[in-house]
Every structure is written in structure tokens, then in C-alpha cells.
Scaffold this active site. Structure first.
Site, short mmCIF file in Angstrom:
data_model
loop_
_atom_site.label_atom_id
_atom_site.label_comp_id
_atom_site.label_asym_id
_atom_site.label_seq_id
_atom_site.Cartn_x
_atom_site.Cartn_y
_atom_site.Cartn_z
N LYS A 5 -9.39 19.15 2.21
CA LYS A 5 -8.32 20.38 2.46
C LYS A 5 -8.90 21.70 2.21
O LYS A 5 -8.64 22.72 2.84
CB LYS A 5 -7.04 19.80 1.59
CG LYS A 5 -6.45 18.85 2.26
CD LYS A 5 -4.92 18.76 1.70
CE LYS A 5 -4.13 17.80 2.62
NZ LYS A 5 -2.91 17.43 2.08
N LYS B 150 -8.75 10.11 11.40
CA LYS B 150 -7.24 9.66 11.01
C LYS B 150 -6.25 10.34 11.83
O LYS B 150 -6.40 11.60 12.08
CB LYS B 150 -7.04 10.24 9.60
CG LYS B 150 -5.97 9.43 8.73
CD LYS B 150 -5.95 9.76 7.22
CE LYS B 150 -5.34 11.06 7.07
NZ LYS B 150 -4.74 11.20 5.51
N LYS C 197 -1.09 15.37 11.05
CA LYS C 197 -0.42 16.39 11.56
C LYS C 197 -1.03 17.43 11.82
O LYS C 197 -0.75 18.39 12.39
CB LYS C 197 0.73 16.58 10.81
CG LYS C 197 0.42 16.69 9.05
CD LYS C 197 1.78 16.72 8.36
CE LYS C 197 1.36 16.81 6.86
NZ LYS C 197 2.38 16.10 6.19
P1 AMP Z 1 0.64 13.18 4.73
O1 AMP Z 1 1.37 13.35 5.77
O2 AMP Z 1 -0.75 13.14 4.65
O3 AMP Z 1 1.45 13.94 3.43
O4 AMP Z 1 0.77 11.37 4.25
C1 AMP Z 1 2.07 10.91 3.88
C2 AMP Z 1 1.79 9.61 3.61
O5 AMP Z 1 1.50 9.13 4.70
C3 AMP Z 1 0.83 9.22 2.68
O6 AMP Z 1 1.04 8.13 1.98
C4 AMP Z 1 -0.40 8.88 3.57
O7 AMP Z 1 -1.24 7.99 2.91
C5 AMP Z 1 0.26 8.31 4.90
N1 AMP Z 1 -0.81 8.58 6.02
C6 AMP Z 1 -0.81 9.80 6.53
N2 AMP Z 1 -1.77 9.76 7.54
C7 AMP Z 1 -1.96 8.32 7.84
C8 AMP Z 1 -2.49 7.53 8.74
N3 AMP Z 1 -3.28 8.23 9.89
N4 AMP Z 1 -2.67 6.19 8.46
C9 AMP Z 1 -1.80 5.52 7.52
N5 AMP Z 1 -1.17 6.26 6.59
C10 AMP Z 1 -1.27 7.62 6.73
N1 TRP Z 2 0.09 13.34 -2.04
C1 TRP Z 2 0.94 12.47 -1.28
C2 TRP Z 2 0.67 12.61 0.00
O1 TRP Z 2 -0.19 13.69 0.73
C3 TRP Z 2 2.17 12.81 -1.40
C4 TRP Z 2 2.64 12.63 -2.86
C5 TRP Z 2 2.98 13.53 -4.00
C6 TRP Z 2 2.86 11.35 -3.62
N2 TRP Z 2 3.31 13.00 -5.16
C7 TRP Z 2 3.40 11.75 -5.11
C8 TRP Z 2 2.81 10.00 -3.16
C9 TRP Z 2 3.59 10.67 -5.87
C10 TRP Z 2 3.00 9.03 -4.01
C11 TRP Z 2 3.60 9.42 -5.43
O2 TRP Z 2 0.77 11.86 0.83
#
Ligand code: AMP
Ligand code: TRP
Length: 334
Positions: free
Chosen positions: A114, A197, A200
Site C-alpha cells: 500500500k 488479486k 477495488k
Molecule cells: P479489502 O477490500 O481489501 O478491505 O478486504 C476485505 C475482505 O475481503 C478481507 O477479508 C479480504 O481478505 C477479502 N478479500 C479482498 N479481496 C479479495 C480477493 N480478491 N479474494 C478473496 N478475498 C478477498
Molecule cells: N485489515 C482488514 C482488511 O483489509 C480489515 C480489518 C480491520 C479486519 N480490522 C480487522 C479484519 C479485524 C479482521 C479482524 O480486510
């Protein structure tokens, strides 16, 4: 069993979030027995590491709450709230900042990804993000944390922080949480590149299926998805070295609750011209009811705020004893 997970309310949910995380939250909620509890929250305090205007941030929290309810999180059975409403998270994070080591945080791959090349220009919040995440989990003594594969390292860090705190202060306060990572859908890949991956933050909207995409958009994205010229193999082994094919077959397997072998067996000898419409159809049918509920709910701000109010009150009450004990263990008079 105490299940807990969070998601940042930034942007819309996509298929990766749904299959990699949210669908498992709903399953765990639905399988819960009377002694178990589920906590699901919108990590809005984490989202300050992404710059957003005030109005957008308010909208995002309500939208993500609507998306979770639409996907099946039941606010009467699970505690659903936004992190900013429960200050115990931030307080415990500060206490844990005394325990977490810079060396541990320096190893976090999500920070490296990031922050990109300009590490010096990244916010301090982005660097300590995993400590707040550890606080989120430890404050409720969560035992099970359903997340996607990419969060595994943060969970390991959380366990390290918990162990060091317990040892340093000679207490048995924090429970070590176990990550629950789905086997089949832990990593849903981009529709444009089977090695990246689904995310978003990908600039190409064709790379992902959003929860807000309508039936035609879903079908169009699946039909335009990158694949290859080969036919589908008899077994999953034949997908080795074919990242796009593996991803598409994996998505259909996950959606239909089958193994990749079973999906291969069904389509063996056929090309993607035959496979894609079948995948598109299942995706459309799976996502349509969620999207329809989401579009209705997101217009009901007062109802969403009431859900979050109720959740925050329950969460704050559950967090209080652990926070108090952490202050006490450290000899801080609160
Ligand atoms: P994020 O949108 O990165 O904050 O992710 C939110 C949740 O969705 C987290 O538990 C991630 O591990 C899961 N996640 C995000 N992108 C993917 C993906 N491409 N495949 C599987 N899980 C995902
Ligand atoms: N960091 C996680 C993500 O990007 C979101 C998250 C924040 C989270 N606090 C958490 C997930 C505690 C599990 C438990 O998806």
C-alpha cells in the site's frame, strides 16, 4: 466461540470480498450455537489511511452496512457496528503500541504494497494499521477470525502481540485468535489478469464484479474475461500454469459448492465459449438478490443508523472488561 471480522468501508463490495470473506461471515453466523457470538464491523478507523471527504466517508459506512445486511448479516443475531463508535478499539491500540515492535511491522507485506515506492510519504496510520487490527480482535477475545488469505500475516502479528503482552505483564488476558481462511475462494483473481488479486483499487472496472453490477454488466464482464485458447481439462491438475482458467473454474466451483475437479469433469473438452455463459448465469443468479436488497437498504439511512447504534452499544459493553483489565495489567489508573 467468538467470531469477529471487519472490512474497510471504502468503495463497493466486489466478488472477491463476497466469496473470500463476507459469505463465510454469513455462514459462521448461521451455524452459530447459543454460546457463540459474532461481531462484524466496518473498519472506518482503518479507512482514515485512505483519503476521503467527510460526506463520502459517511456514505461509505452506511453503504457497507447495507451491503453486509443484504449479503445476509442479521443485526439481531450478530453484533454489527462501526469501529469509530467504540473508542475501546483506539484505546487498546494505543496500549498495544507499547508492545508491538517496529521490526514486526516492517515485515508486513500489506504496508509495503500500500505504501508503494514512497514509504517516507506514507501515513503513520498505514504503518500501525495492523496494531489497530490486533486491538479490534483482542478487545473481544475473539477466537475465530474469518478473512481472506491476504490477512493471514496480520493475524499472525496479532497473535505475537497478544503473546508478548500476556508474557510481559504476567497475565492471561488476551486469547490467541485463529484465522479462518476459506480453501476454495481465499483468492479471487482479477478478470483481466489471473495473477493479480481482484481488488477495488484496480483502475479497470472490467477486472472485477461489483455487488452493484446489474445482470447485463456481470454477463458482459464474464464474457470479456481473459481466458485462454485451450479446452477445459478433465481434472483440476490440467489447470496448472493457466491462471485465468484456474480462476474462472475456481469461481464457478465456489459458487456452486463443488470441487474444481467436479467442475472440470462437467466441462472437460469444452472451450471457454461454452464455459463462460454457464459461469455468468450462476453469478447473475447469486448476486441478483443481494444487489436488490442492497439497493433498497442503502436508501434507508435512518434504519441503517439505528442498526449501527444498537450494534455499537452491544460492542462497547463487550469490550469494556478487556480494556479495563489491560489498563490494570499495565498499572495505568483509569
Ligand atoms: P479489502 O477490500 O481489501 O478491505 O478486504 C476485505 C475482505 O475481503 C478481507 O477479508 C479480504 O481478505 C477479502 N478479500 C479482498 N479481496 C479479495 C480477493 N480478491 N479474494 C478473496 N478475498 C478477498
Ligand atoms: N485489515 C482488514 C482488511 O483489509 C480489515 C480489518 C480491520 C479486519 N480490522 C480487522 C479484519 C479485524 C479482521 C479482524 O480486510
Amino acid at each position: 466461540m467468538r467470531v469477529l471480522s471487519g472490512i474497510q468501508p471504502t468503495g463497493n463490495l466486489h466478488l472477491g470480498n463476497y466469496l473470500g470473506a463476507i459469505r463465510n461471515w454469513v455462514r459462521m453466523q448461521d451455524e452459530m450455537d447459543a454460546d457463540s457470538q459474532c461481531f462484524f464491523f466496518l473498519a472506518d478507523m482503518h479507512s482514515i489511511t485512505v483519503h476521503e471527504g467527510r460526506e463520502q466517508r459517511i456514505r461509505n459506512v452506511r453503504d457497507m452496512a447495507a451491503a453486509l445486511v443484504a449479503a445476509g448479516i442479521d443485526p439481531d443475531r450478530s453484533v454489527l457496528f462501526n469501529q469509530a463508535r467504540v473508542p475501546a478499539h483506539a484505546e487498546l491500540c494505543w496500549l498495544l503500541n507499547g508492545t508491538a515492535r517496529i521490526g514486526w511491522l516492517n515485515r508486513m507485506t500489506q504496508f509495503k504494497d500500500k505504501a508503494g515506492k514512497d514509504r517516507e510519504g506514507a501515513s503513520v496510520g498505514l504503518f500501525v494499521y495492523p496494531v489497530l487490527q490486533a486491538a479490534d480482535i483482542l478487545i473481544y477475545n475473539a477466537t475465530h477470525v474469518p478473512v481472506g488469505e491476504d490477512q493471514k500475516q496480520h493475524l499472525e502479528l496479532c497473535r505475537d502481540i497478544a503473546t508478548k503482552f500476556n508474557t510481559d505483564f504476567g497475565v492471561d488476558l488476551f486469547t490467541l485468535p485463529a484465522p479462518i481462511i476459506p480453501k476454495e475462494s481465499a483468492r479471487i483473481m482479477s478478470l483481466r489478469d489471473g495473477t493479480a488479486k481482484m481488488s477495488k483499487s484496480d483502475p479497470s472496472d472490467m477486472s472485477r464484479i461489483n455487488l452493484t453490477d446489474d445482470d447485463d454488466a456481470i454477463m458482459a464482464k464474464v464474457k470479456k474475461a481473459k481466458s485462454d485458447q485451450e479446452l477445459l481439462p478433465e481434472t483440476a491438475e490440467g489447470l496448472t500454469g493457466r491462471p485465468e482458467a484456474s480462476n474462472l473454474v475456481g469461481i464457478l466451483a465456489t459458487l456452486t459448492g463443488r470441487t474444481t475437479d467436479a467442475v472440470c469433469a462437467e466441462f472437460a473438452g469444452k472451450g471457454f465459449g461454452a464455459f463462460k455463459p454457464a459461469l455468468g448465469e450462476v453469478l447473475v443468479e447469486t448476486l441478483r438478490p443481494i444487489r436488490q436488497r442492497f439497493l433498497e437498504l442503502r436508501t434507508e439511512d435512518a434504519a441503517l443508523d439505528a442498526i449501527l447504534d444498537k450494534g455499537a452499544a452491544k460492542a462497547a459493553a463487550a469490550a469494556e472488561p478487556t480494556l479495563r483489565a489491560a489498563y490494570d495489567a499495565m498499572g495505568l489508573m483509569r
